[in-house]
Design a protein around this motif. Structure first.
Motif, PDB file in Angstrom:
ATOM      1  N   GLU A  36       0.825  -1.206   0.000  1.00 48.01           N
ATOM      2  CA  GLU A  36       0.000   0.000   0.000  1.00 48.01           C
ATOM      3  C   GLU A  36       0.862   1.260   0.000  1.00 48.01           C
ATOM      4  O   GLU A  36       0.539   2.242  -0.663  1.00 48.01           O
ATOM      5  CB  GLU A  36      -0.936  -0.007   1.208  1.00 48.01           C
ATOM      6  N   ARG A  37       1.974   1.239   0.746  1.00 49.20           N
ATOM      7  CA  ARG A  37       2.873   2.387   0.791  1.00 49.20           C
ATOM      8  C   ARG A  37       3.445   2.672  -0.596  1.00 49.20           C
ATOM      9  O   ARG A  37       3.499   3.830  -1.038  1.00 49.20           O
ATOM     10  CB  ARG A  37       4.012   2.126   1.781  1.00 49.20           C
ATOM     11  N   LEU A  38       3.840   1.623  -1.297  1.00 47.34           N
ATOM     12  CA  LEU A  38       4.391   1.794  -2.641  1.00 47.34           C
ATOM     13  C   LEU A  38       3.336   2.319  -3.609  1.00 47.34           C
ATOM     14  O   LEU A  38       3.637   3.155  -4.470  1.00 47.34           O
ATOM     15  CB  LEU A  38       4.978   0.477  -3.154  1.00 47.34           C
ATOM     16  N   GLU A  39       2.096   1.856  -3.464  1.00 44.23           N
ATOM     17  CA  GLU A  39       1.013   2.342  -4.317  1.00 44.23           C
ATOM     18  C   GLU A  39       0.765   3.828  -4.072  1.00 44.23           C
ATOM     19  O   GLU A  39       0.629   4.620  -5.011  1.00 44.23           O
ATOM     20  CB  GLU A  39      -0.263   1.540  -4.050  1.00 44.23           C
ATOM     21  N   ASN A  40       0.732   4.225  -2.801  1.00 48.82           N
ATOM     22  CA  ASN A  40       0.533   5.633  -2.453  1.00 48.82           C
ATOM     23  C   ASN A  40       1.679   6.475  -2.986  1.00 48.82           C
ATOM     24  O   ASN A  40       1.482   7.584  -3.480  1.00 48.82           O
ATOM     25  CB  ASN A  40       0.421   5.814  -0.940  1.00 48.82           C
ATOM     26  N   SER A  64       4.204  10.554  -6.491  1.00 49.01           N
ATOM     27  CA  SER A  64       5.295  10.812  -7.428  1.00 49.01           C
ATOM     28  C   SER A  64       4.748  11.243  -8.785  1.00 49.01           C
ATOM     29  O   SER A  64       5.256  12.194  -9.401  1.00 49.01           O
ATOM     30  CB  SER A  64       6.150   9.555  -7.585  1.00 49.01           C
ATOM     31  N   THR A  65       3.702  10.569  -9.240  1.00 55.27           N
ATOM     32  CA  THR A  65       3.084  10.910 -10.518  1.00 55.27           C
ATOM     33  C   THR A  65       2.510  12.320 -10.486  1.00 55.27           C
ATOM     34  O   THR A  65       2.643  13.085 -11.448  1.00 55.27           O
ATOM     35  CB  THR A  65       1.978   9.896 -10.865  1.00 55.27           C
ATOM     36  N   ARG A  71      -8.670   6.791  -3.789  1.00 55.89           N
ATOM     37  CA  ARG A  71      -8.017   5.598  -3.265  1.00 55.89           C
ATOM     38  C   ARG A  71      -7.500   5.772  -1.841  1.00 55.89           C
ATOM     39  O   ARG A  71      -7.119   4.803  -1.195  1.00 55.89           O
ATOM     40  CB  ARG A  71      -6.818   5.223  -4.146  1.00 55.89           C
ATOM     41  N   GLY A  72      -7.435   7.032  -1.380  1.00 53.63           N
ATOM     42  CA  GLY A  72      -6.939   7.267  -0.025  1.00 53.63           C
ATOM     43  C   GLY A  72      -5.461   7.549   0.037  1.00 53.63           C
ATOM     44  O   GLY A  72      -4.885   7.623   1.123  1.00 53.63           O
ATOM     45  N   ALA A  73      -4.818   7.707  -1.115  1.00 57.99           N
ATOM     46  CA  ALA A  73      -3.387   8.020  -1.135  1.00 57.99           C
ATOM     47  C   ALA A  73      -3.147   9.464  -0.713  1.00 57.99           C
ATOM     48  O   ALA A  73      -2.090   9.791  -0.187  1.00 57.99           O
ATOM     49  CB  ALA A  73      -2.813   7.773  -2.528  1.00 57.99           C
ATOM     50  N   LEU A  74      -4.127  10.337  -0.941  1.00 52.88           N
ATOM     51  CA  LEU A  74      -4.056  11.737  -0.520  1.00 52.88           C
ATOM     52  C   LEU A  74      -5.310  12.070   0.286  1.00 52.88           C
ATOM     53  O   LEU A  74      -6.392  11.567  -0.013  1.00 52.88           O
ATOM     54  CB  LEU A  74      -4.044  12.684  -1.733  1.00 52.88           C
ATOM     55  N   HIS A  75      -5.145  12.936   1.261  1.00 53.82           N
ATOM     56  CA  HIS A  75      -6.302  13.461   1.994  1.00 53.82           C
ATOM     57  C   HIS A  75      -7.068  14.373   1.045  1.00 53.82           C
ATOM     58  O   HIS A  75      -6.481  14.999   0.168  1.00 53.82           O
ATOM     59  CB  HIS A  75      -5.817  14.232   3.219  1.00 53.82           C
ATOM     60  N   ARG A  76      -8.378  14.452   1.235  1.00 51.40           N
ATOM     61  CA  ARG A  76      -9.186  15.221   0.280  1.00 51.40           C
ATOM     62  C   ARG A  76      -8.836  16.705   0.292  1.00 51.40           C
ATOM     63  O   ARG A  76      -8.899  17.362  -0.746  1.00 51.40           O
ATOM     64  CB  ARG A  76     -10.663  14.999   0.511  1.00 51.40           C
TER      65      ARG A  76
END
Length: 90
Positions: free
Chosen positions: A17-21, A26-27, A64-69
C-alpha cells in the motif's frame, strides 16, 4: 520482525500500500512539473493536457486514499492558478 502470522501479512500489505501511495504522489509531482514547464513555455495545448491529466490523477489518489481530500483540493487549486497564469501558484 513480527512473530504472529497475521502481523507478518499486515506488514507485507502495508508495504504494498505504501508503494502504491508513493506511485500516486510521485506521478502528481511529475505532472505538476510538466504543467509548470508547459505554462512557462507558452504551449496552451500541452498545458491543457497536463492540467487535465494532473487533476484526473489527483482525483484518483484522493478516491483511493493516497491523498487526503483537502490536500487534493489544495493541489488542484494550485494547478488551476498556475494554469490561469498567476505566478503565486507555487
Amino acid at each position: 520482525m513480527a512473530n504472529i502470522h497475521s502481523q507478518k501479512k499486515r506488514i507485507l500489505r502495508a508495504e504494498r500500500e505504501r508503494l502504491e501511495n508513493r506511485r500516486y504522489t510521485s506521478t502528481i509531482k511529475t505532472y505538476f512539473r510538466r504543467l509548470e514547464t508547459a505554462v512557462g513555455g507558452g504551449d496552451d495545448e500541452a498545458a491543457d493536457t497536463e492540467h487535465r491529466q494532473l487533476v484526473r490523477t489527483i482525483d484518483k489518489a484522493v478516491k483511493r486514499g493516497a491523498l487526503h481530500r483537502n490536500t487534493g483540493a489544495r493541489k488542484k487549486s494550485r494547478a488551476a492558478r498556475l494554469r490561469a497564469g498567476r505566478p503565486d501558484a507555487s
